[in-house]
Enzyme design. Structure first.
Site, PDB file in Angstrom:
ATOM      1  N   ASP A  66       8.048  89.773  73.414  1.00 30.97           N
ATOM      2  CA  ASP A  66       7.427  88.635  74.093  1.00 30.97           C
ATOM      3  C   ASP A  66       6.190  89.123  74.844  1.00 30.97           C
ATOM      4  OD1 ASP A  66       6.906  86.265  75.445  1.00 30.97           O
ATOM      5  OD2 ASP A  66       8.468  86.599  76.946  1.00 30.97           O
ATOM      6  N   HIS A  70      -3.158  87.492  72.946  1.00 30.53           N
ATOM      7  CA  HIS A  70      -4.258  86.538  73.101  1.00 30.53           C
ATOM      8  C   HIS A  70      -5.554  87.327  73.234  1.00 30.53           C
ATOM      9  CE1 HIS A  70      -5.891  82.759  75.406  1.00 30.53           C
ATOM     10  NE2 HIS A  70      -6.633  83.075  74.366  1.00 30.53           N
ATOM     11  N   ASP A  71      -6.303  87.421  72.126  1.00 28.71           N
ATOM     12  CA  ASP A  71      -7.544  88.192  72.134  1.00 28.71           C
ATOM     13  C   ASP A  71      -8.344  87.775  70.905  1.00 28.71           C
ATOM     14  OD1 ASP A  71      -9.487  90.323  72.587  1.00 28.71           O
ATOM     15  OD2 ASP A  71      -7.910  91.339  73.725  1.00 28.71           O
ATOM     16  N   PRO A  73      -9.616  87.803  67.053  1.00 28.03           N
ATOM     17  CA  PRO A  73      -8.763  87.974  65.871  1.00 28.03           C
ATOM     18  C   PRO A  73      -8.573  89.415  65.439  1.00 28.03           C
ATOM     19  CG  PRO A  73     -10.189  86.077  65.581  1.00 28.03           C
ATOM     20  CD  PRO A  73     -10.632  86.735  66.851  1.00 28.03           C
ATOM     21  N   ASN A  74      -9.626  90.226  65.435  1.00 25.09           N
ATOM     22  CA  ASN A  74      -9.499  91.604  64.968  1.00 25.09           C
ATOM     23  C   ASN A  74      -8.547  92.402  65.856  1.00 25.09           C
ATOM     24  OD1 ASN A  74     -10.379  93.903  63.250  1.00 25.09           O
ATOM     25  ND2 ASN A  74     -11.211  94.656  65.184  1.00 25.09           N
ATOM     26  N   THR A  75      -8.661  92.234  67.161  1.00 23.69           N
ATOM     27  CA  THR A  75      -7.796  92.973  68.085  1.00 23.69           C
ATOM     28  C   THR A  75      -6.340  92.567  67.916  1.00 23.69           C
ATOM     29  OG1 THR A  75      -9.573  93.250  69.700  1.00 23.69           O
ATOM     30  CG2 THR A  75      -7.319  93.430  70.520  1.00 23.69           C
ATOM     31  N   THR A 130       6.492  77.608  80.743  1.00 25.00           N
ATOM     32  CA  THR A 130       7.459  76.754  81.439  1.00 25.00           C
ATOM     33  C   THR A 130       7.301  76.785  82.947  1.00 25.00           C
ATOM     34  OG1 THR A 130       9.093  78.539  81.361  1.00 25.00           O
ATOM     35  CG2 THR A 130       9.186  76.887  79.603  1.00 25.00           C
ATOM     36  N   ARG A 191      18.884  77.548  82.274  1.00 24.34           N
ATOM     37  CA  ARG A 191      19.582  77.853  83.510  1.00 24.34           C
ATOM     38  C   ARG A 191      20.864  77.032  83.577  1.00 24.34           C
ATOM     39  NH1 ARG A 191      16.500  81.343  83.244  1.00 24.34           N
ATOM     40  NH2 ARG A 191      14.989  82.119  84.766  1.00 24.34           N
ATOM     41  N   GLY A 219      17.789  85.101  80.728  1.00 22.81           N
ATOM     42  CA  GLY A 219      17.632  86.387  81.387  1.00 22.81           C
ATOM     43  C   GLY A 219      18.481  86.517  82.628  1.00 22.81           C
TER      44      GLY A 219
END
Length: 245
Positions: A66, A70-71, A73-75, A130, A191, A219
């Site tokens: 997870d 987010h960067d 496209p190449n990265t 969320t 929850r 979690g």
């Protein structure tokens, strides 16, 4: 990729949202083989590098990384190759990164998995965190209500060839409707009653499954419990009871 047939016990993903490898390793030892899926997020991945991820894979459990990529496209496409090599079964991206980024990631994941002779990971798009409510989106200049943002980003994820969506349990049914049931849903913010923590949009395991959630990410209710295994088994039992109705 077709939505896999899931047994009730396979629908629980335990979030290893802890600070170090040692604590995570203890949890994996306590919970396997009763738990078959674990999630590693940013804190633990940065703290332990690949160590915990490799431990989860070696245990025989599936791994959800997870990292919300987010960067450009190449990265992102180069990063996803590394995650495939680790053995991730599920990875995610911010859909707001755009269609070109998502398509580049999908192509890179499929190509590297084929080279290694392994199944490609399931690729998830993150719609709206969320922890965010309507007023938070408004502060960012997004006038749409959260469910409308989810709808728009779900359509983009489907067009880019992703497999599923990370969304609020309250929006799982919307994702199913928008995608014609072709995208699966992974829902954090699970929850027990009256214990929301920092999730603005949350619900209980039973309500989430009834509402269209395929995988439930849990979690703190598990790893902060006096008996994590008992807590995990109790949630799995709730899932089974709902699915048998």
């Amino acid at each position: 990729m077709l939505m896999p047939e899931l047994k009730p016990e396979e629908r629980l993903i335990v979030a290893l949202d802890v600070a170090n490898h040692e604590t995570a390793a203890q949890l994996v030892e306590q919970l396997t083989p009763a738990v078959s899926y674990f999630k590693i997020g940013l804190e633990l991945f940065y703290a332990a590098n690949r160590q915990t991820a490799q431990l989860v894979v070696a245990s025989g459990a599936k791994l959800f990384l997870d990292l919300k990529l987010h960067d450009i496209p190449n990265t992102v496409s180069r990063a996803i190759v590394q995650l495939v090599e680790i053995g991730a079964s599920m990875v995610n991206f911010h859909i707001s990164g755009g269609r070109a980024m998502l398509e580049a990631a999908r192509e890179a994941a499929e190509r590297r998995a084929a080279q290694l002779g392994v199944p490609p990971p399931l690729l998830l798009g993150v719609t709206v965190l969320t922890s965010l409510a309507a007023e938070d989106l408004a502060a960012e200049g997004i006038a749409l209500a959260p469910h409308l943002v989810v709808e728009k980003r779900t359509r983009l994820a489907w067009e880019a060839g992703l497999d599923g969506i990370v969304c609020s349990p309250q929006e799982a049914a919307l994702v199913k409707e928008v995608s014609g049931g072709r995208l699966f849903t992974v829902t954090p913010g699970i929850r027990q009653a009256d214990n929301a923590d920092d999730h603005s949009r949350y619900t209980t395991p039973a309500v989430a499954i009834k509402g269209g959630s395929d995988y439930l990410v849990v979690g703190r209710p598990i790893y902060e419990a006096a008996d994590p295994l008992a807590a995990a088994l109790a949630i799995q039992q709730q899932i089974k009871e709902v699915m048998l109705v």
